[in-house]
Design a protein around this motif. Structure first.
Motif, PDB file in Angstrom:
ATOM      1  N   THR A 204     -16.569  -0.077  22.662  1.00  0.00           N
ATOM      2  CA  THR A 204     -16.682  -0.275  21.212  1.00  0.00           C
ATOM      3  C   THR A 204     -16.231   1.004  20.536  1.00  0.00           C
ATOM      4  N   ALA A 205     -15.141   0.914  19.783  1.00  0.00           N
ATOM      5  CA  ALA A 205     -14.660   2.063  19.011  1.00  0.00           C
ATOM      6  C   ALA A 205     -15.291   1.997  17.624  1.00  0.00           C
ATOM      7  N   ARG A 206     -15.736   3.129  17.143  1.00  0.00           N
ATOM      8  CA  ARG A 206     -16.335   3.193  15.811  1.00  0.00           C
ATOM      9  C   ARG A 206     -15.546   4.162  14.950  1.00  0.00           C
ATOM     10  N   THR A 207     -15.040   3.669  13.865  1.00  0.00           N
ATOM     11  CA  THR A 207     -14.342   4.510  12.897  1.00  0.00           C
ATOM     12  C   THR A 207     -15.207   4.634  11.656  1.00  0.00           C
ATOM     13  N   TYR A 208     -14.966   5.680  10.921  1.00  0.00           N
ATOM     14  CA  TYR A 208     -15.805   5.976   9.759  1.00  0.00           C
ATOM     15  C   TYR A 208     -14.914   6.273   8.561  1.00  0.00           C
ATOM     16  N   ARG A 209     -15.341   5.854   7.407  1.00  0.00           N
ATOM     17  CA  ARG A 209     -14.640   6.164   6.170  1.00  0.00           C
ATOM     18  C   ARG A 209     -15.653   6.533   5.098  1.00  0.00           C
ATOM     19  N   TYR A 210     -15.193   7.336   4.164  1.00  0.00           N
ATOM     20  CA  TYR A 210     -16.092   7.703   3.069  1.00  0.00           C
ATOM     21  C   TYR A 210     -16.094   6.602   2.015  1.00  0.00           C
ATOM     22  N   LEU A 211     -17.174   6.543   1.270  1.00  0.00           N
ATOM     23  CA  LEU A 211     -17.301   5.561   0.200  1.00  0.00           C
ATOM     24  C   LEU A 211     -16.687   6.120  -1.083  1.00  0.00           C
ATOM     25  N   ASP A 212     -16.021   5.261  -1.826  1.00  0.00           N
ATOM     26  CA  ASP A 212     -15.492   5.718  -3.103  1.00  0.00           C
ATOM     27  C   ASP A 212     -16.629   5.814  -4.127  1.00  0.00           C
ATOM     28  N   THR A 213     -16.300   6.308  -5.315  1.00  0.00           N
ATOM     29  CA  THR A 213     -17.323   6.562  -6.338  1.00  0.00           C
ATOM     30  C   THR A 213     -18.088   5.300  -6.703  1.00  0.00           C
ATOM     31  N   LEU A 214     -17.386   4.188  -6.809  1.00  0.00           N
ATOM     32  CA  LEU A 214     -18.045   2.943  -7.166  1.00  0.00           C
ATOM     33  C   LEU A 214     -19.004   2.490  -6.076  1.00  0.00           C
ATOM     34  N   GLU A 215     -18.596   2.632  -4.818  1.00  0.00           N
ATOM     35  CA  GLU A 215     -19.455   2.221  -3.699  1.00  0.00           C
ATOM     36  C   GLU A 215     -20.698   3.104  -3.604  1.00  0.00           C
ATOM     37  N   VAL A 216     -20.523   4.414  -3.842  1.00  0.00           N
ATOM     38  CA  VAL A 216     -21.675   5.329  -3.826  1.00  0.00           C
ATOM     39  C   VAL A 216     -22.669   4.944  -4.914  1.00  0.00           C
ATOM     40  N   ALA A 217     -22.156   4.627  -6.103  1.00  0.00           N
ATOM     41  CA  ALA A 217     -23.033   4.224  -7.205  1.00  0.00           C
ATOM     42  C   ALA A 217     -23.779   2.943  -6.855  1.00  0.00           C
ATOM     43  N   GLU A 218     -23.097   1.997  -6.219  1.00  0.00           N
ATOM     44  CA  GLU A 218     -23.742   0.745  -5.822  1.00  0.00           C
ATOM     45  C   GLU A 218     -24.835   0.994  -4.785  1.00  0.00           C
ATOM     46  N   GLN A 219     -24.573   1.925  -3.851  1.00  0.00           N
ATOM     47  CA  GLN A 219     -25.579   2.243  -2.841  1.00  0.00           C
ATOM     48  C   GLN A 219     -26.805   2.893  -3.463  1.00  0.00           C
ATOM     49  N   LYS A 220     -26.603   3.791  -4.419  1.00  0.00           N
ATOM     50  CA  LYS A 220     -27.736   4.434  -5.095  1.00  0.00           C
ATOM     51  C   LYS A 220     -28.540   3.410  -5.884  1.00  0.00           C
ATOM     52  N   LYS A 221     -27.837   2.481  -6.541  1.00  0.00           N
ATOM     53  CA  LYS A 221     -28.523   1.455  -7.305  1.00  0.00           C
ATOM     54  C   LYS A 221     -29.337   0.550  -6.387  1.00  0.00           C
ATOM     55  N   LEU A 222     -28.752   0.216  -5.236  1.00  0.00           N
ATOM     56  CA  LEU A 222     -29.464  -0.627  -4.274  1.00  0.00           C
ATOM     57  C   LEU A 222     -30.683   0.087  -3.709  1.00  0.00           C
ATOM     58  N   ALA A 223     -30.531   1.405  -3.415  1.00  0.00           N
ATOM     59  CA  ALA A 223     -31.665   2.176  -2.893  1.00  0.00           C
ATOM     60  C   ALA A 223     -32.784   2.283  -3.916  1.00  0.00           C
ATOM     61  N   ALA A 224     -32.419   2.483  -5.186  1.00  0.00           N
ATOM     62  CA  ALA A 224     -33.443   2.557  -6.238  1.00  0.00           C
ATOM     63  C   ALA A 224     -34.148   1.215  -6.401  1.00  0.00           C
ATOM     64  N   LYS A 225     -33.396   0.137  -6.311  1.00  0.00           N
ATOM     65  CA  LYS A 225     -34.000  -1.198  -6.429  1.00  0.00           C
ATOM     66  C   LYS A 225     -34.938  -1.472  -5.269  1.00  0.00           C
ATOM     67  N   THR A 226     -34.522  -1.062  -4.071  1.00  0.00           N
ATOM     68  CA  THR A 226     -35.366  -1.261  -2.891  1.00  0.00           C
ATOM     69  C   THR A 226     -36.647  -0.441  -2.988  1.00  0.00           C
ATOM     70  N   ALA A 227     -36.513   0.816  -3.456  1.00  0.00           N
ATOM     71  CA  ALA A 227     -37.702   1.678  -3.605  1.00  0.00           C
ATOM     72  C   ALA A 227     -38.656   1.114  -4.650  1.00  0.00           C
ATOM     73  N   GLY A 228     -38.100   0.584  -5.758  1.00  0.00           N
ATOM     74  CA  GLY A 228     -38.940  -0.006  -6.793  1.00  0.00           C
ATOM     75  C   GLY A 228     -39.672  -1.239  -6.303  1.00  0.00           C
ATOM     76  N   GLY A 229     -39.000  -2.055  -5.485  1.00  0.00           N
ATOM     77  CA  GLY A 229     -39.658  -3.228  -4.916  1.00  0.00           C
ATOM     78  C   GLY A 229     -40.745  -2.857  -3.931  1.00  0.00           C
ATOM     79  N   ALA A 230     -40.530  -1.749  -3.187  1.00  0.00           N
ATOM     80  CA  ALA A 230     -41.546  -1.326  -2.219  1.00  0.00           C
ATOM     81  C   ALA A 230     -42.801  -0.838  -2.921  1.00  0.00           C
ATOM     82  N   LYS A 231     -42.642  -0.164  -4.081  1.00  0.00           N
ATOM     83  CA  LYS A 231     -43.804   0.335  -4.827  1.00  0.00           C
ATOM     84  C   LYS A 231     -44.654  -0.811  -5.355  1.00  0.00           C
ATOM     85  N   LYS A 232     -44.005  -1.909  -5.755  1.00  0.00           N
ATOM     86  CA  LYS A 232     -44.760  -3.051  -6.250  1.00  0.00           C
ATOM     87  C   LYS A 232     -45.588  -3.673  -5.160  1.00  0.00           C
TER      88      LYS A 232
END
Length: 232
Positions: A204-232
């Motif tokens: 299994t070969a694994r390649t890696y790429r960096y996320l563009d600005t939009l993808e990073v923003a989406e990941q941060k938004k998803l992480a914040a949403k997940t953290a908010g759901g966990a607090k509830k």
């Protein structure tokens, strides 16, 4: 001349009885009329009571607060020592920070962008073809998106001579982009191909790429949403 002797004999029983008599018949409404010994005993008792009550209701809280502050002292000393060492070594720390940032920049350059992934997959394929290997399987898997990068697994199965397979693995590790090989399994041929000197390698070969600005923003938004759901 007749001598006269002074009788100074002390009778403890009589003395104790005299003291006990002072505590008899005391009028609690007129303590000022008490003999000196009950007055002294009452004074000592009241003083002890006041000290005990003062300790329970006032000084105990202050003592607890003092103990808590004293318990913080070792940690504060350690923190002070660490910060003092950082302040003394600040120029060196800044130099190290700059070196780390340069190293991270170099690593980021080894990560392709989203648009470069197709070219990287082609490079892996060409590395095998260039060594005369036959690709029996080359199947990209589901992209795994992390915090700041994405991981692309690729299922491989190639066949060829032993040294050519080893050279292919070396070529993959020397690509300009980061590619790693996992779960390598080299198999000897069976049946009619037995003894032909051709081997098969599954990996299994694994390649890696960096996320563009939009993808990073989406990941941060998803992480914040997940953290908010966990607090509830």
């Amino acid at each position: 001349m007749a001598s006269t002797s002074l009788n100074l004999k002390f009778d403890p029983n009589a003395w104790a009885a005299e003291l006990a008599d002072q505590f008899r018949g005391l009028n609690p409404n007129e303590p000022g009329q008490w003999p000196w010994l009950p007055k002294l005993a009452a004074f000592v008792g009241v003083t002890v009571l006041v000290l005990v009550l003062g300790w329970v209701f006032a000084l105990s809280d202050e003592q607890a607060h003092l103990d808590a502050e004293v318990a913080k002292e070792p940690g504060l000393r350690q923190d002070y020592t660490a910060k003092l060492a950082q302040a003394v070594n600040l120029p060196e720390l800044r130099k190290q920070k700059s070196q780390v940032e340069e190293y991270v920049t170099q690593l980021e350059k080894q990560l392709p962008g989203k648009a470069e992934m197709d070219a990287l997959l082609s490079d892996i394929n060409q590395a095998g073809v260039g060594r005369g290997l036959q690709f029996e399987l080359f199947r990209p898997g589901q992209v795994l998106v992390k915090d700041y990068y994405a991981e692309q697994p690729i299922s491989l199965r190639v066949s060829g001579r032993y040294h050519d397979i080893g050279a292919f693995a070396a070529d993959v590790s020397n690509l300009s982009r980061i590619v790693t090989l996992h779960n390598l399994n080299v198999l000897a041929p069976t049946g009619k191909e037995a003894g032909s000197g051709t081997l098969s390698m599954e990996a299994t070969a694994r390649t890696y790429r960096y996320l563009d600005t939009l993808e990073v923003a989406e990941q941060k938004k998803l992480a914040a949403k997940t953290a908010g759901g966990a607090k509830k």
